[in-house]
Motif scaffolding. Structure first.
Motif, PDB file in Angstrom:
ATOM      1  N   VAL A  33      63.932  47.742  58.857  1.00 55.32           N
ATOM      2  CA  VAL A  33      64.528  47.645  60.190  1.00 55.32           C
ATOM      3  C   VAL A  33      64.459  49.008  60.875  1.00 55.32           C
ATOM      4  CG1 VAL A  33      66.683  47.278  61.474  1.00 55.32           C
ATOM      5  CG2 VAL A  33      66.018  45.664  59.684  1.00 55.32           C
ATOM      6  N   SER A  34      64.783  50.065  60.144  1.00 56.24           N
ATOM      7  CA  SER A  34      64.720  51.414  60.712  1.00 56.24           C
ATOM      8  C   SER A  34      63.305  51.747  61.188  1.00 56.24           C
ATOM      9  CB  SER A  34      65.168  52.457  59.688  1.00 56.24           C
ATOM     10  OG  SER A  34      66.519  52.272  59.352  1.00 56.24           O
ATOM     11  N   GLU A  35      62.329  51.414  60.363  1.00 55.33           N
ATOM     12  CA  GLU A  35      60.940  51.677  60.751  1.00 55.33           C
ATOM     13  C   GLU A  35      60.562  50.840  61.974  1.00 55.33           C
ATOM     14  OE1 GLU A  35      58.927  54.006  59.601  1.00 55.33           O
ATOM     15  OE2 GLU A  35      60.393  54.646  58.111  1.00 55.33           O
ATOM     16  N   GLY A  36      60.998  49.583  61.991  1.00 54.00           N
ATOM     17  CA  GLY A  36      60.730  48.720  63.152  1.00 54.00           C
ATOM     18  C   GLY A  36      61.369  49.264  64.419  1.00 54.00           C
ATOM     19  N   CYS A  37      62.560  49.855  64.288  1.00 54.64           N
ATOM     20  CA  CYS A  37      63.241  50.451  65.446  1.00 54.64           C
ATOM     21  C   CYS A  37      62.459  51.641  65.993  1.00 54.64           C
ATOM     22  CB  CYS A  37      64.665  50.849  65.093  1.00 54.64           C
ATOM     23  SG  CYS A  37      65.774  49.435  64.987  1.00 54.64           S
ATOM     24  N   ILE A  38      61.810  52.370  65.114  1.00 53.99           N
ATOM     25  CA  ILE A  38      60.962  53.473  65.568  1.00 53.99           C
ATOM     26  C   ILE A  38      59.820  52.921  66.430  1.00 53.99           C
ATOM     27  CG2 ILE A  38      59.331  55.254  64.798  1.00 53.99           C
ATOM     28  CD1 ILE A  38      61.257  55.666  62.367  1.00 53.99           C
ATOM     29  N   GLY A  39      59.226  51.835  65.977  1.00 56.05           N
ATOM     30  CA  GLY A  39      58.178  51.180  66.770  1.00 56.05           C
ATOM     31  C   GLY A  39      58.718  50.650  68.090  1.00 56.05           C
ATOM     32  N   LEU A  40      59.941  50.107  68.072  1.00 56.46           N
ATOM     33  CA  LEU A  40      60.584  49.588  69.282  1.00 56.46           C
ATOM     34  C   LEU A  40      60.818  50.721  70.290  1.00 56.46           C
ATOM     35  CD1 LEU A  40      61.992  47.116  70.663  1.00 56.46           C
ATOM     36  CD2 LEU A  40      64.092  47.878  69.557  1.00 56.46           C
ATOM     37  N   MET A  41      61.265  51.872  69.806  1.00 57.09           N
ATOM     38  CA  MET A  41      61.499  53.020  70.696  1.00 57.09           C
ATOM     39  C   MET A  41      60.185  53.518  71.301  1.00 57.09           C
ATOM     40  SD  MET A  41      64.540  55.187  68.868  1.00 57.09           S
ATOM     41  CE  MET A  41      63.966  55.089  67.179  1.00 57.09           C
ATOM     42  N   LYS A  42      59.138  53.531  70.502  1.00 59.00           N
ATOM     43  CA  LYS A  42      57.828  53.955  71.004  1.00 59.00           C
ATOM     44  C   LYS A  42      57.355  52.997  72.092  1.00 59.00           C
ATOM     45  CE  LYS A  42      53.201  55.171  69.391  1.00 59.00           C
ATOM     46  NZ  LYS A  42      52.301  55.227  68.233  1.00 59.00           N
ATOM     47  N   ALA A  43      57.547  51.703  71.863  1.00 60.94           N
ATOM     48  CA  ALA A  43      57.152  50.700  72.852  1.00 60.94           C
ATOM     49  C   ALA A  43      57.969  50.849  74.135  1.00 60.94           C
ATOM     50  CB  ALA A  43      57.323  49.294  72.278  1.00 60.94           C
ATOM     51  N   ALA A  44      59.260  51.121  74.014  1.00 66.41           N
ATOM     52  CA  ALA A  44      60.128  51.269  75.194  1.00 66.41           C
ATOM     53  C   ALA A  44      59.676  52.457  76.044  1.00 66.41           C
ATOM     54  CB  ALA A  44      61.581  51.440  74.762  1.00 66.41           C
ATOM     55  N   ARG A  45      59.223  53.522  75.402  1.00 65.95           N
ATOM     56  CA  ARG A  45      58.746  54.697  76.151  1.00 65.95           C
ATOM     57  C   ARG A  45      57.464  54.378  76.918  1.00 65.95           C
ATOM     58  NH1 ARG A  45      59.992  57.482  71.373  1.00 65.95           N
ATOM     59  NH2 ARG A  45      57.797  57.523  70.793  1.00 65.95           N
ATOM     60  N   LYS A  46      56.616  53.532  76.340  1.00 67.01           N
ATOM     61  CA  LYS A  46      55.318  53.250  76.947  1.00 67.01           C
ATOM     62  C   LYS A  46      55.336  52.038  77.879  1.00 67.01           C
ATOM     63  CE  LYS A  46      52.535  55.279  73.333  1.00 67.01           C
ATOM     64  NZ  LYS A  46      51.239  55.191  72.686  1.00 67.01           N
ATOM     65  N   PHE A  47      56.422  51.265  77.877  1.00 66.55           N
ATOM     66  CA  PHE A  47      56.474  50.004  78.619  1.00 66.55           C
ATOM     67  C   PHE A  47      56.484  50.235  80.127  1.00 66.55           C
ATOM     68  CE2 PHE A  47      59.054  46.436  80.404  1.00 66.55           C
ATOM     69  CZ  PHE A  47      58.115  45.445  80.207  1.00 66.55           C
ATOM     70  N   ASP A  48      55.672  49.460  80.834  1.00 73.07           N
ATOM     71  CA  ASP A  48      55.636  49.487  82.294  1.00 73.07           C
ATOM     72  C   ASP A  48      55.924  48.074  82.801  1.00 73.07           C
ATOM     73  OD1 ASP A  48      55.188  49.858  84.969  1.00 73.07           O
ATOM     74  OD2 ASP A  48      53.047  50.298  84.782  1.00 73.07           O
TER      75      ASP A  48
END
Length: 191
Positions: A33-48
């Motif tokens: 879950v922690s690793e998935g959250c890292i991916g989620l944060m990366k996606a949130a930064r790049k999301f348009d």
């Protein structure tokens, strides 16, 4: 940044669901879950949001990649570099798991409400809502219905029926209102 935080907090449940689909001899579900959250944060930064793609559809590959990368690093390089086989649409993901989650579950349901709809609606600027106030009641009714502001979008025919007008008159009112809004927007940008 505030919208990114909301996207992350609103979609952590999805990360938990994805993490539970993976099995690791070394990493616990909490670690996944922690690793998935890292991916989620990366996606949130790049999301348009202006690209029209739902956030969760955009974020899913980032989440899965982060989890799979963590599993690959902890369980040895031979697993991470192995060639991935072609999978059936109805094969459980991840392969060998006990769940019923398949690639078919990932396909977007056009009738389902988007997970990030609240964020998208919240990005309607206060300026737009304030500027709409310069329109008369009929123009406001047409513009808000036509563009789906605060409600579902309607066609000109639907608006004409609800306001008991001809469709051509609705088009004229819409065009007049849009000209007023553009003029006001130009005036405010100069100030």
């Amino acid at each position: 940044m505030k919208n990114n935080d909301k996207l992350i907090t609103d979609n952590i449940g999805y990360v938990v669901t994805v993490a539970r689909q993976y099995k690791s001899d070394i990493l616990s579900t909490d670690d996944l879950v922690s690793e998935g959250c890292i991916g989620l944060m990366k996606a949130a930064r790049k999301f348009d949001p202006e690209r029209g793609k739902p956030f969760i559809t955009f974020a899913a590959p980032y989440i899965r990649q982060a989890i799979e990368s963590a599993i690959g690093k902890t369980e040895g390089p031979e697993n991470s570099k192995a060639e991935k086989p072609v999978r059936s649409m109805d094969e459980p993901l991840p392969v060998g798991s006990k769940n019923n989650y398949t690639l078919l579950n990932v396909l977007e349901d056009p009738d389902a409400k988007k997970a990030d709809a609240m964020v998208e609606e919240g990005t309607l600027s206060d300026d737009l809502v304030r500027v709409i106030g310069i329109l008369n009641d009929r123009e406001q009714a047409v513009v808000t219905r036509f563009f789906g502001i605060g409600s579902e979008r309607q066609t000109m025919a639907e608006i004409a029926d609800s306001l008991e007008l001809k469709r051509e008159r609705v088009r004229q009112i819409r065009n007049q209102a849009v000209r007023k809004l553009r003029k006001e927007a130009r005036r405010q940008s100069i100030e």
